[in-house]
Design a protein around this motif. Structure first.
Motif, PDB file in Angstrom:
ATOM      1  N   LEU A  57      -9.298   1.932   8.473  1.00  0.00           N
ATOM      2  CA  LEU A  57      -7.849   1.839   8.602  1.00  0.00           C
ATOM      3  C   LEU A  57      -7.217   1.376   7.297  1.00  0.00           C
ATOM      4  CD1 LEU A  57      -7.607   0.178  12.137  1.00  0.00           C
ATOM      5  CD2 LEU A  57      -7.380   2.606  11.564  1.00  0.00           C
ATOM      6  N   LYS A  58      -6.093   1.989   6.945  1.00  0.00           N
ATOM      7  CA  LYS A  58      -5.407   1.621   5.707  1.00  0.00           C
ATOM      8  C   LYS A  58      -4.729   0.270   5.859  1.00  0.00           C
ATOM      9  CE  LYS A  58      -3.664   4.580   2.940  1.00  0.00           C
ATOM     10  NZ  LYS A  58      -2.853   5.602   2.235  1.00  0.00           N
ATOM     11  N   THR A  59      -4.899  -0.589   4.865  1.00  0.00           N
ATOM     12  CA  THR A  59      -4.316  -1.924   4.893  1.00  0.00           C
ATOM     13  C   THR A  59      -2.992  -1.946   4.126  1.00  0.00           C
ATOM     14  OG1 THR A  59      -5.462  -2.626   2.868  1.00  0.00           O
ATOM     15  CG2 THR A  59      -6.632  -2.921   4.967  1.00  0.00           C
ATOM     16  N   SER A  60      -2.228  -3.013   4.321  1.00  0.00           N
ATOM     17  CA  SER A  60      -0.965  -3.166   3.597  1.00  0.00           C
ATOM     18  C   SER A  60      -1.214  -3.286   2.099  1.00  0.00           C
ATOM     19  CB  SER A  60      -0.211  -4.388   4.112  1.00  0.00           C
ATOM     20  OG  SER A  60      -0.997  -5.559   3.957  1.00  0.00           O
ATOM     21  N   ASP A  61      -2.341  -3.864   1.731  1.00  0.00           N
ATOM     22  CA  ASP A  61      -2.695  -4.007   0.314  1.00  0.00           C
ATOM     23  C   ASP A  61      -2.879  -2.636  -0.328  1.00  0.00           C
ATOM     24  OD1 ASP A  61      -3.295  -5.579  -1.973  1.00  0.00           O
ATOM     25  OD2 ASP A  61      -5.425  -5.202  -1.666  1.00  0.00           O
ATOM     26  N   GLU A  62      -3.523  -1.719   0.368  1.00  0.00           N
ATOM     27  CA  GLU A  62      -3.726  -0.370  -0.160  1.00  0.00           C
ATOM     28  C   GLU A  62      -2.405   0.376  -0.296  1.00  0.00           C
ATOM     29  OE1 GLU A  62      -8.111   1.000   1.393  1.00  0.00           O
ATOM     30  OE2 GLU A  62      -6.578   0.551   2.914  1.00  0.00           O
ATOM     31  N   LYS A  63      -1.510   0.196   0.671  1.00  0.00           N
ATOM     32  CA  LYS A  63      -0.191   0.822   0.583  1.00  0.00           C
ATOM     33  C   LYS A  63       0.592   0.287  -0.616  1.00  0.00           C
ATOM     34  CE  LYS A  63       0.146   1.576   5.589  1.00  0.00           C
ATOM     35  NZ  LYS A  63       0.861   1.215   6.835  1.00  0.00           N
ATOM     36  N   GLU A  64       0.485  -1.032  -0.841  1.00  0.00           N
ATOM     37  CA  GLU A  64       1.190  -1.639  -1.981  1.00  0.00           C
ATOM     38  C   GLU A  64       0.640  -1.120  -3.302  1.00  0.00           C
ATOM     39  OE1 GLU A  64       2.080  -6.087  -3.859  1.00  0.00           O
ATOM     40  OE2 GLU A  64       0.924  -5.876  -2.007  1.00  0.00           O
ATOM     41  N   ILE A  65      -0.676  -1.001  -3.399  1.00  0.00           N
ATOM     42  CA  ILE A  65      -1.278  -0.485  -4.630  1.00  0.00           C
ATOM     43  C   ILE A  65      -0.878   0.972  -4.853  1.00  0.00           C
ATOM     44  CG2 ILE A  65      -3.466   0.072  -5.782  1.00  0.00           C
ATOM     45  CD1 ILE A  65      -4.683  -2.364  -4.390  1.00  0.00           C
ATOM     46  N   GLY A  66      -0.781   1.749  -3.763  1.00  0.00           N
ATOM     47  CA  GLY A  66      -0.323   3.130  -3.888  1.00  0.00           C
ATOM     48  C   GLY A  66       1.067   3.221  -4.498  1.00  0.00           C
ATOM     49  N   LEU A  67       1.961   2.328  -4.085  1.00  0.00           N
ATOM     50  CA  LEU A  67       3.314   2.292  -4.658  1.00  0.00           C
ATOM     51  C   LEU A  67       3.271   1.881  -6.132  1.00  0.00           C
ATOM     52  CD1 LEU A  67       5.280   0.609  -1.720  1.00  0.00           C
ATOM     53  CD2 LEU A  67       5.343   3.013  -2.406  1.00  0.00           C
ATOM     54  N   MET A  68       2.377   0.946  -6.458  1.00  0.00           N
ATOM     55  CA  MET A  68       2.229   0.525  -7.859  1.00  0.00           C
ATOM     56  C   MET A  68       1.786   1.697  -8.724  1.00  0.00           C
ATOM     57  SD  MET A  68       0.344  -3.117  -7.061  1.00  0.00           S
ATOM     58  CE  MET A  68      -0.317  -3.264  -8.714  1.00  0.00           C
ATOM     59  N   LEU A  69       0.846   2.479  -8.220  1.00  0.00           N
ATOM     60  CA  LEU A  69       0.354   3.627  -8.974  1.00  0.00           C
ATOM     61  C   LEU A  69       1.453   4.676  -9.163  1.00  0.00           C
ATOM     62  CD1 LEU A  69      -3.186   4.057  -7.340  1.00  0.00           C
ATOM     63  CD2 LEU A  69      -2.618   2.932  -9.491  1.00  0.00           C
ATOM     64  N   GLU A  70       2.273   4.874  -8.140  1.00  0.00           N
ATOM     65  CA  GLU A  70       3.391   5.802  -8.262  1.00  0.00           C
ATOM     66  C   GLU A  70       4.352   5.354  -9.355  1.00  0.00           C
ATOM     67  OE1 GLU A  70       5.277   6.238  -4.483  1.00  0.00           O
ATOM     68  OE2 GLU A  70       3.468   6.956  -3.472  1.00  0.00           O
ATOM     69  N   GLN A  71       4.661   4.062  -9.387  1.00  0.00           N
ATOM     70  CA  GLN A  71       5.581   3.537 -10.397  1.00  0.00           C
ATOM     71  C   GLN A  71       4.994   3.641 -11.800  1.00  0.00           C
ATOM     72  OE1 GLN A  71       6.738  -0.457  -9.262  1.00  0.00           O
ATOM     73  NE2 GLN A  71       7.122   0.167  -7.155  1.00  0.00           N
ATOM     74  N   ALA A  72       3.676   3.494 -11.916  1.00  0.00           N
ATOM     75  CA  ALA A  72       3.034   3.543 -13.233  1.00  0.00           C
ATOM     76  C   ALA A  72       2.926   4.963 -13.776  1.00  0.00           C
ATOM     77  CB  ALA A  72       1.649   2.901 -13.154  1.00  0.00           C
ATOM     78  N   ILE A  73       2.721   5.940 -12.895  1.00  0.00           N
ATOM     79  CA  ILE A  73       2.458   7.315 -13.322  1.00  0.00           C
ATOM     80  C   ILE A  73       3.710   8.177 -13.387  1.00  0.00           C
ATOM     81  CG2 ILE A  73       1.246   9.444 -12.696  1.00  0.00           C
ATOM     82  CD1 ILE A  73      -0.623   7.392 -13.847  1.00  0.00           C
ATOM     83  N   SER A  74       4.653   7.961 -12.457  1.00  0.00           N
ATOM     84  CA  SER A  74       5.841   8.827 -12.363  1.00  0.00           C
ATOM     85  C   SER A  74       6.592   9.018 -13.683  1.00  0.00           C
ATOM     86  CB  SER A  74       6.803   8.294 -11.302  1.00  0.00           C
ATOM     87  OG  SER A  74       6.243   8.431 -10.016  1.00  0.00           O
TER      88      SER A  74
END
Length: 244
Positions: free
Chosen positions: A95-112
């Motif tokens: 199951l996906k955790t809140s920590d993984e969702k937060e890191i996903g958003l961080m990666l979006e902000q870094a790469i976009s």
């Protein structure tokens, strides 16, 4: 007397794995199909596999394609990040955790900021990142950013520049580069930075723990220098298929 020899052999600048404070773990990277059985219908547009010491990460890029969300003026970059259940001690289930969702958003902000989203109106570019093995949370996030950058190039996505990321940790009055989980746990603070070296632009910055303003400035400069070195390594790997 029994412990005199081992203590004398340990350098003040050495770390548990024998590296100096200002060195990173060996990097290995490969782009191309992650599975030889993948068909044209299911295969991603681009993919990459990235190793940095014990850290192992894979990334698959799908798109540009029509997504659930659309912007008539520019494309959208989405990132799905997950730890494999066996990758680290704190991941217990699928199951996906809140920590993984937060890191996903961080990666979006870094790469976009590096992607030319204006040339992909109404389209979605999706990155699926899987951590196979983790060793240092900040170092793993940095490695994920580097892996996504390589996968985007493999997918032929138009970008302004590749994003290179790294992290440093404050231990006492000195900084240690590319820390393991054990080192991060005992550090006073960590700083993670992602940037586009050729464009001289920082895309993401995250500081955790306690640092004085002067120490933060030193950490940013250290990350800037280290990112350029990692950027050169990534570019060298990406140029290898062209040379062959």
């Amino acid at each position: 007397p029994v412990y005199a020899k081992p203590e004398a052999a340990v350098s003040a600048d050495s770390r548990p794995d024998g590296r100096s404070q200002a060195s990173v773990r060996p990097i290995f990277m490969r782009t191309g199909p992650l599975s030889p059985q993948a068909t044209s219908a299911t295969s991603p547009s681009g993919s990459a596999y990235y190793e940095q010491g014990k850290i192992r990460i894979s990334c698959a890029i799908y798109g540009p394609r029509q997504g659930r969300k659309s912007n008539p003026r520019m494309g959208i970059f989405d990132c799905d990040f997950k730890y494999a259940p066996f990758s680290c001690s704190w991941k217990r289930s699928h199951l996906k955790t809140s920590d993984e969702k937060e890191i996903g958003l961080m990666l979006e902000q870094a790469i976009s900021p590096a992607i030319r989203l204006d040339v992909y109106p109404k389209a979605s570019i999706d990155a699926f990142v899987t951590v196979i093995e983790s060793d240092g949370k900040a170092a793993t996030i940095s490695a994920a950013i580097n892996c996504i950058s390589a996968a985007l190039v493999d997918a032929g996505i138009e970008i302004y520049d590749s994003v290179a990321a790294c992290s440093v940790a404050l231990k006492g009055s000195e900084f240690a580069y590319d820390c393991t989980q054990e080192e991060e746990d005992s550090a006073q603070g960590t700083l993670l930075m992602a940037c586009m070296p050729n464009a001289n632009e920082v895309t993401y910055l995250l500081q955790q723990g306690k640092m004085l303003p002067a120490q933060t400035e030193r950490a940013v400069q250290a990350c800037s220098d280290l990112s350029r070195q990692i950027y050169a390594v990534i570019c060298r790997y990406l140029q290898t298929p062209c040379e062959q």
